[in-house]
Write an enzyme that holds these catalytic residues in place. Structure first.
Site, PDB file in Angstrom:
ATOM      1  N   HIS A  44     -20.026  25.628  75.712  1.00 52.89           N
ATOM      2  CA  HIS A  44     -20.913  25.537  74.548  1.00 52.89           C
ATOM      3  C   HIS A  44     -21.872  24.346  74.643  1.00 52.89           C
ATOM      4  O   HIS A  44     -22.803  24.238  73.839  1.00 52.89           O
ATOM      5  CB  HIS A  44     -20.083  25.443  73.267  1.00 52.89           C
ATOM      6  N   ASP A  80     -26.875  47.270  79.989  1.00 54.04           N
ATOM      7  CA  ASP A  80     -26.456  48.371  80.854  1.00 54.04           C
ATOM      8  C   ASP A  80     -26.353  47.835  82.284  1.00 54.04           C
ATOM      9  O   ASP A  80     -27.337  47.418  82.876  1.00 54.04           O
ATOM     10  CB  ASP A  80     -27.482  49.497  80.765  1.00 54.04           C
TER      11      ASP A  80
END
Length: 434
Positions: A163, A376
């Protein structure tokens, strides 16, 4: 869960010009936080002629290596410099030490097992790496850990990312780019920009007594469950219209109306003392408000903001008032305010502690703007989004786009008792009927 293999994936052709990247105040405040854990569930690809699973894993490893060419920080480590005055500075060492890649098989788990239960199954925790690992451990651990888990009829691809290296925008920027390379591209359509904003601070930023801060005890998270709520475009329009009408305005956004709807119901069903404070924490994106930051800026560019209302006022004044308070706090966070925070934090650093969650405080994260269902990898779009155990640090609403165009998905992390009360709350449940 059976773990098949674990390997370190390096950038295929590392770039020498990107050796060191400074960490900004927006990055450094997350040093004691956990990794960002998100993953996508896919139908299983059509089998290849020979060793289909082995071919798929090799393809994902190879495409990841090519993607790391464009994202050198993710193959690096966090570098440190310790000074005589007991301060420490941190930076990204783009040394191509590599990212972790784990291949696992959940032999008896199906897609149905993951998407049908009332609560998001905790078994999904094992589909992610680096549970409980803090960002500051990135001095020796990878800053990116990928796990590809084969199900009976599906594939789950998860990423755990430091993070201090990414916020949500940068996390999905990387994920989108990896899927793009996996589909056969030899470049990324949105190259990341690593140049830090030119503001009135000196790098590297020195943080005092970091070892003492690491040793401070954190409050363990309560026993919370995760549940998904899907809002159709029509549901969202209805809530937004109601909130704006109550305040005689048109400035309240869909997201502000949705978050307020949850905040109001959670507070109403706790039957709190009317004078008790209730708090909602918002994450405000900086990229849209600070001209110095390009859209493809890679790193953290977010700032927290807090809205505080008395429980009685929140419940009595209703949806429109709550949403208007959220709108005001977002509007007040101007580019100038972001710069003031940036420069003052550098002079007096304060790290965010995961355990610093006040009672009656509701956290929020995510955005419906992230491109999640466009990822995808070459055999079809994902069918669901998953989160790791690090998500359950407190009561939280995690926002993302839904599968259907214009829809929004909110994953709520709350106690089972709160969920039960909300679902018996006619005002809350009315948002789901058109």
């Amino acid at each position: 869960m059976r773990f098949i293999s674990s390997s370190i994936i390096q950038a295929k052709s590392p770039r020498e010009e990107t050796e060191r990247i400074e960490l900004t105040p927006w990055d450094l405040q997350h040093l004691l936080a956990g990794y960002v854990q998100r993953g996508l569930l896919f139908h299983k690809p059509k089998p290849q002629v020979e060793e289909p699973n082995k071919a798929l894993i090799h393809h994902l490893e190879t495409s990841l290596s090519c993607t790391l060419d464009f994202f050198p920080p993710l193959a690096g480590r966090i570098g440190t410099i310790e000074y005589e005055d007991q301060t420490t500075s941190f930076f990204i060492d783009c040394n191509n030490a590599g990212a972790l890649f784990v291949h696992a098989v959940a032999e008896k788990v199906t897609i149905y097992d993951l998407i049908e239960p009332v609560y998001f199954p905790e078994a999904l925790d094992s589909f992610f790496q680096f549970d409980g690992v803090k960002v500051i451990e990135g001095t020796s651990k990878p800053l990116l850990a990928v796990q590809v888990t084969e199900l009976v009829d599906g594939i789950f691809i998860s990423c755990s990312l430091s993070h201090s290296i990414v916020d949500g925008t940068s996390f999905w920027h990387f994920f989108n780019s990896w899927s793009e390379i996996s589909r056969g591209s030899d470049h990324v359509s949105k190259p990341p920009i690593f140049q830090r904003p030119i503001l009135d601070i000196d790098y590297p930023i020195r943080i005092p007594q970091i070892k003492k801060q690491i040793q401070e005890q954190l409050i363990p998270p309560p026993a919370l469950k995760l549940k998904i709520y899907n809002f159709s475009r029509q549901n969202i329009v209805k809530l937004k219209t109601k909130a704006n009408a109550e305040m005689n305005t048109d400035k309240i956004s869909s997201l502000q109306a949705l978050l307020s709807h949850f905040w109001l119901s959670i507070t109403r069903n706790r039957h709190l003392d009317p004078n008790q404070d209730t708090i909602i924490f918002l994450v405000i994106g900086v990229r849209q408000k600070l001209q110095q930051l390009p859209e493809q800026y890679f790193g953290n560019a977010i700032q927290g903001a807090m809205v505080r209302l008395k429980a009685g006022e929140l419940v009595e004044k209703g949806l429109g008032n709550a949403a208007w308070e959220l709108n005001k706090i977002v509007a007040n966070h101007t580019g100038e305010k972001f710069i003031d925070f940036f420069e003052s934090w550098a002079k007096s650093p304060r790290l965010y502690h995961t355990g610093e969650m006040m009672s009656n405080a509701l956290l929020t994260a995510g955005s419906p703007r992230f491109d999640i269902y466009g990822n995808d990898f070459g055999w079809g779009r994902p069918i669901a989004l998953g989160h790791g155990a690090g998500t359950r640090v407190g009561e939280m609403l995690m926002v993302s786009c839904g599968v259907e165009e214009g829809s929004i998905e909110i994953k709520a992390c709350l106690s089972p008792e709160t969920f039960q009360a909300m679902e018996n709350d006619e005002q809350f449940m009315s948002a789901f009927t058109i």
